[in-house]
Design a protein around this motif. Structure first.
Motif, PDB file in Angstrom:
ATOM      1  N   ASP A  32       0.815  -1.214   0.000  1.00  0.00           N
ATOM      2  CA  ASP A  32       0.000   0.000   0.000  1.00  0.00           C
ATOM      3  C   ASP A  32       0.853   1.271   0.000  1.00  0.00           C
ATOM      4  N   ASP A  33       2.173   1.120  -0.223  1.00  0.00           N
ATOM      5  CA  ASP A  33       3.030   2.305  -0.207  1.00  0.00           C
ATOM      6  C   ASP A  33       3.676   2.596  -1.567  1.00  0.00           C
ATOM      7  N   GLY A  34       3.177   1.950  -2.610  1.00  0.00           N
ATOM      8  CA  GLY A  34       3.676   2.247  -3.957  1.00  0.00           C
ATOM      9  C   GLY A  34       5.036   1.649  -4.277  1.00  0.00           C
ATOM     10  N   VAL A 191      -0.116   7.591  -3.737  1.00  0.00           N
ATOM     11  CA  VAL A 191       0.090   6.214  -4.215  1.00  0.00           C
ATOM     12  C   VAL A 191      -1.250   5.466  -4.166  1.00  0.00           C
ATOM     13  N   PRO A 192      -1.440   4.477  -5.042  1.00  0.00           N
ATOM     14  CA  PRO A 192      -2.685   3.687  -5.003  1.00  0.00           C
ATOM     15  C   PRO A 192      -2.810   2.946  -3.658  1.00  0.00           C
ATOM     16  N   ASP A 193      -4.042   2.677  -3.237  1.00  0.00           N
ATOM     17  CA  ASP A 193      -4.259   1.943  -1.977  1.00  0.00           C
ATOM     18  C   ASP A 193      -3.605   0.571  -2.034  1.00  0.00           C
ATOM     19  N   SER A 194      -3.566   0.007  -3.225  1.00  0.00           N
ATOM     20  CA  SER A 194      -2.896  -1.284  -3.421  1.00  0.00           C
ATOM     21  C   SER A 194      -2.161  -1.232  -4.757  1.00  0.00           C
ATOM     22  N   THR A 195      -0.982  -1.835  -4.796  1.00  0.00           N
ATOM     23  CA  THR A 195      -0.241  -1.874  -6.066  1.00  0.00           C
ATOM     24  C   THR A 195      -1.031  -2.630  -7.140  1.00  0.00           C
ATOM     25  N   LEU A 196      -1.910  -3.528  -6.702  1.00  0.00           N
ATOM     26  CA  LEU A 196      -2.724  -4.282  -7.667  1.00  0.00           C
ATOM     27  C   LEU A 196      -3.740  -3.384  -8.375  1.00  0.00           C
ATOM     28  N   ASP A 197      -3.999  -2.206  -7.805  1.00  0.00           N
ATOM     29  CA  ASP A 197      -4.939  -1.261  -8.424  1.00  0.00           C
ATOM     30  C   ASP A 197      -4.239  -0.303  -9.388  1.00  0.00           C
ATOM     31  N   LEU A 198      -2.981  -0.567  -9.710  1.00  0.00           N
ATOM     32  CA  LEU A 198      -2.187   0.374 -10.512  1.00  0.00           C
ATOM     33  C   LEU A 198      -2.923   0.853 -11.770  1.00  0.00           C
ATOM     34  N   PHE A 199      -3.540  -0.079 -12.490  1.00  0.00           N
ATOM     35  CA  PHE A 199      -4.134   0.295 -13.784  1.00  0.00           C
ATOM     36  C   PHE A 199      -5.453   1.058 -13.638  1.00  0.00           C
ATOM     37  N   LYS A 200      -5.997   1.089 -12.428  1.00  0.00           N
ATOM     38  CA  LYS A 200      -7.200   1.916 -12.195  1.00  0.00           C
ATOM     39  C   LYS A 200      -6.813   3.391 -12.139  1.00  0.00           C
ATOM     40  N   HIS A 201      -5.499   3.625 -12.024  1.00  0.00           N
ATOM     41  CA  HIS A 201      -5.020   5.005 -11.888  1.00  0.00           C
ATOM     42  C   HIS A 201      -4.233   5.437 -13.122  1.00  0.00           C
ATOM     43  N   LYS A 295       3.230  -5.057 -14.620  1.00  0.00           N
ATOM     44  CA  LYS A 295       3.949  -4.143 -13.714  1.00  0.00           C
ATOM     45  C   LYS A 295       3.209  -3.853 -12.409  1.00  0.00           C
ATOM     46  N   HIS A 296       1.949  -4.280 -12.291  1.00  0.00           N
ATOM     47  CA  HIS A 296       1.266  -4.184 -10.996  1.00  0.00           C
ATOM     48  C   HIS A 296       1.790  -5.286 -10.061  1.00  0.00           C
ATOM     49  N   LEU A 297       2.575  -6.210 -10.629  1.00  0.00           N
ATOM     50  CA  LEU A 297       3.124  -7.320  -9.832  1.00  0.00           C
ATOM     51  C   LEU A 297       4.600  -7.136  -9.490  1.00  0.00           C
ATOM     52  N   CYS A 298       5.327  -6.421 -10.348  1.00  0.00           N
ATOM     53  CA  CYS A 298       6.779  -6.282 -10.115  1.00  0.00           C
ATOM     54  C   CYS A 298       7.212  -4.828  -9.959  1.00  0.00           C
ATOM     55  N   GLY A 299       6.317  -3.883 -10.270  1.00  0.00           N
ATOM     56  CA  GLY A 299       6.697  -2.468 -10.218  1.00  0.00           C
ATOM     57  C   GLY A 299       7.509  -2.082 -11.446  1.00  0.00           C
ATOM     58  N   GLU A 300       7.832  -0.808 -11.535  1.00  0.00           N
ATOM     59  CA  GLU A 300       8.630  -0.322 -12.663  1.00  0.00           C
ATOM     60  C   GLU A 300      10.108  -0.314 -12.286  1.00  0.00           C
ATOM     61  N   TYR A 301      10.928  -0.944 -13.083  1.00  0.00           N
ATOM     62  CA  TYR A 301      12.382  -0.843 -12.929  1.00  0.00           C
ATOM     63  C   TYR A 301      13.030  -1.099 -14.278  1.00  0.00           C
ATOM     64  N   ASP A 302      14.298  -0.766 -14.376  1.00  0.00           N
ATOM     65  CA  ASP A 302      14.985  -0.769 -15.679  1.00  0.00           C
ATOM     66  C   ASP A 302      14.944  -2.114 -16.395  1.00  0.00           C
ATOM     67  N   GLN A 319       1.068 -23.501 -20.375  1.00  0.00           N
ATOM     68  CA  GLN A 319      -0.014 -23.302 -21.350  1.00  0.00           C
ATOM     69  C   GLN A 319      -1.260 -22.698 -20.691  1.00  0.00           C
ATOM     70  N   SER A 320      -1.024 -21.770 -19.778  1.00  0.00           N
ATOM     71  CA  SER A 320      -2.144 -21.032 -19.187  1.00  0.00           C
ATOM     72  C   SER A 320      -1.636 -19.655 -18.770  1.00  0.00           C
ATOM     73  N   ILE A 321      -2.565 -18.709 -18.762  1.00  0.00           N
ATOM     74  CA  ILE A 321      -2.210 -17.340 -18.381  1.00  0.00           C
ATOM     75  C   ILE A 321      -2.848 -17.057 -17.023  1.00  0.00           C
ATOM     76  N   PRO A 322      -2.061 -16.805 -15.987  1.00  0.00           N
ATOM     77  CA  PRO A 322      -2.659 -16.512 -14.681  1.00  0.00           C
ATOM     78  C   PRO A 322      -3.639 -15.338 -14.776  1.00  0.00           C
ATOM     79  N   GLU A 323      -4.769 -15.490 -14.091  1.00  0.00           N
ATOM     80  CA  GLU A 323      -5.837 -14.468 -14.119  1.00  0.00           C
ATOM     81  C   GLU A 323      -5.307 -13.075 -13.787  1.00  0.00           C
ATOM     82  N   ILE A 324      -4.352 -13.022 -12.857  1.00  0.00           N
ATOM     83  CA  ILE A 324      -3.866 -11.729 -12.373  1.00  0.00           C
ATOM     84  C   ILE A 324      -3.191 -10.903 -13.478  1.00  0.00           C
ATOM     85  N   LEU A 325      -2.761 -11.588 -14.547  1.00  0.00           N
ATOM     86  CA  LEU A 325      -2.100 -10.876 -15.653  1.00  0.00           C
ATOM     87  C   LEU A 325      -3.091 -10.341 -16.675  1.00  0.00           C
ATOM     88  N   LEU A 326      -4.242 -10.990 -16.747  1.00  0.00           N
ATOM     89  CA  LEU A 326      -5.155 -10.741 -17.869  1.00  0.00           C
ATOM     90  C   LEU A 326      -5.892  -9.416 -17.787  1.00  0.00           C
TER      91      LEU A 326
END
Lengths: 358, 85
Positions: A32-34, A191-201, A295-302, A319-326
């Motif tokens: 919750d701290d970005g 910062v977003p309340d949760s890093t998982l909400d990154l794309f809502k912002h 990037k909501h899972l690893c953050g931004e870095y070089d 042969q599957s895409i985790p839901e969290i990525l989609l």
């Protein structure tokens, strides 16, 4: 055109999971701290206890991920070691610089200086594996990992004397780095309340900070490999048209169109200044293509492209895409082609085409 | 002298990042290098910097340095005699 190269093994230390876990992005972490910091494995399994006490986080994660990757590939000594890091060991560099100021350039300790050099990880890996072959570290900010991959592709295309190359990347963040970069608008504020909400912002500027290490054994023999890497492209200060043209060039060179892409893996980082580029690329895709983001899972870095490459390898493997990525589920029946488009902050963009072995 | 040796042990543990060790684990006369604590050449540089930073002692002669860094006892004796801060 260059021949493809093949990934035979992968290893990761990330804010989500490290190589000690077998599942693929199932137990999702957030903050919750970005900022997204890595999950430490037991480094002592890979690094001599006498040496480990001097090492910064980046050295420990780079060396242990590299050694674990070789272990998974069943390789004792690679033919070459090529890595990329955008910034090297920030912890050692900060300590050394702070000491210079505090002690007025007198009585500086050697360890922080020695270990802060960019090629420390490669040096340690070479010593540990007795690898006397080609050894290179690329330090080119947002394209460091891509250049390491490209160098491996060039080596494997040019010479038959290289069979297995260890390629990797690593970057770490520190509280001071986050503080300094916040002054030039790198991070979301608030910062977003949760890093998982990154794309809502993604209607506001800035992103979240992250770090990680990823290693791959790369070969020119496709037997028993996870996937191929066919094309690696890098662009600097590119506009939307430049990126779209490069995507088309990459696909055309491989006899493909965007309709052949099963998964478009986007490096969108929630920054409103980057989002239009991704929107334009996504608009061109067909209904069969899944849209994924990471990037909501690893953050931004070089060197986040390393994390993305690990994801691509595992999508092929499972042969599957985790839901969290989609972001959007496509109508494809299997995953044969993955296209990564990844921009780092606002200046560099990379395009990597991965293909299944079958 | 006992206080100095204890402080010195704490400083050695901190500067060399000897995780999980306490001053009680380091014997006064045990060799710092080789069989004792098992320190190496980079550690010897760190210890030289420790002496300079904390006690104002600069050792220019490598042979003298080797003798001084034999043990906590030898370091403490040298510090007592040569310290400037």
């Amino acid at each position: 055109m260059m021949h493809p190269i093949y990934i035979s093994a992968t290893s990761i230390i990330s804010p989500q999971q490290n190589f000690e876990y077998e599942d693929f992005l199932q137990d999702i972490k957030s903050s919750d701290d970005g900022t997204l910091f890595i999950i430490d494995p037991n480094y002592r399994d890979y690094i001599n206890p006498v040496a480990i006490r001097r090492m910064s986080k980046m050295l420990k994660m780079g060396i242990s991920t590299g050694m674990n990757c070789l272990q998974q590939a069943g390789i004792t000594t690679p033919d070459a070691i090529i890595t990329g890091t955008g910034r090297g060991s920030m912890v050692d560099m900060e300590q050394f610089l702070m000491d210079m100021i505090k002690l007025e350039e007198e009585a500086l300790t050697p360890t922080a200086f020695i270990q802060s050099t960019y090629n420390s990880v490669n040096g340690w890996l070479a010593l540990n594996t007795k690898c006397k072959g080609y050894n290179q570290t690329y330090v080119h900010r947002g394209t460091s990992f891509e250049l390491a991959l490209l160098d491996a592709q060039l080596l494997l295309n040019e010479s038959n004397s290289y069979k297995n190359i260890l390629v990797g990347c690593y970057d770490e963040i520190t509280p001071d780095y986050i503080k300094v970069k916040s002054k030039i608008g790198y991070w979301k504020n608030p910062v977003p309340d949760s890093t998982l909400d990154l794309f809502k912002h993604n209607d506001t500027n800035g992103t979240i900070a992250g770090e990680g290490a990823a290693f791959f054994t790369i070969t020119n023999n496709k037997e028993q490999t996870l996937c191929s890497i066919n094309t690696i492209k890098m662009l600097q200060d590119a506009n939307i048209d430049d990126v779209n043209n490069s995507i088309n060039e990459a696909l055309t060179a491989n006899g493909m169109t965007l309709a052949d892409v099963d998964v478009l893996l986007c490096g969108m980082n929630g920054d409103a200044r980057q989002q239009p580029m991704y929107n334009a690329i996504i608009e061109n895709t067909e209904s069969n293509t899944s849209i994924a983001a990471f990037k909501h899972l690893c953050g931004e870095y070089d060197t986040s492209s390393g994390f993305a490459t690990w994801i691509a390898s595992n999508i092929f493997k499972h042969q599957s895409i985790p839901e969290i990525l989609l972001q959007k589920k496509g109508e494809h029946s299997s995953v044969k082609n993955i296209l990564l488009v990844n921009s780092y902050i606002l200046n560099s963009t990379s395009i990597i085409l991965y293909r299944s072995i079958s | 002298m006992e206080d100095l040796k204890r402080t010195l042990k704490e400083q050695i543990i901190e500067s060399l990042n000897l995780e999980g060790m306490s001053p009680d684990d380091i014997e006064d006369t045990a060799p710092l290098f080789g069989e004792g604590l098992g320190l190496d050449s980079i550690d010897s540089l760190e210890l030289m910097v420790l002496l300079e930073r904390n006690y104002g002692i600069k050792i220019e002669d490598a042979r003298e340095g080797r003798k001084v860094l034999e043990s906590v006892q030898s370091m403490a004796e040298y510090i007592k005699e040569h310290r400037t801060v």
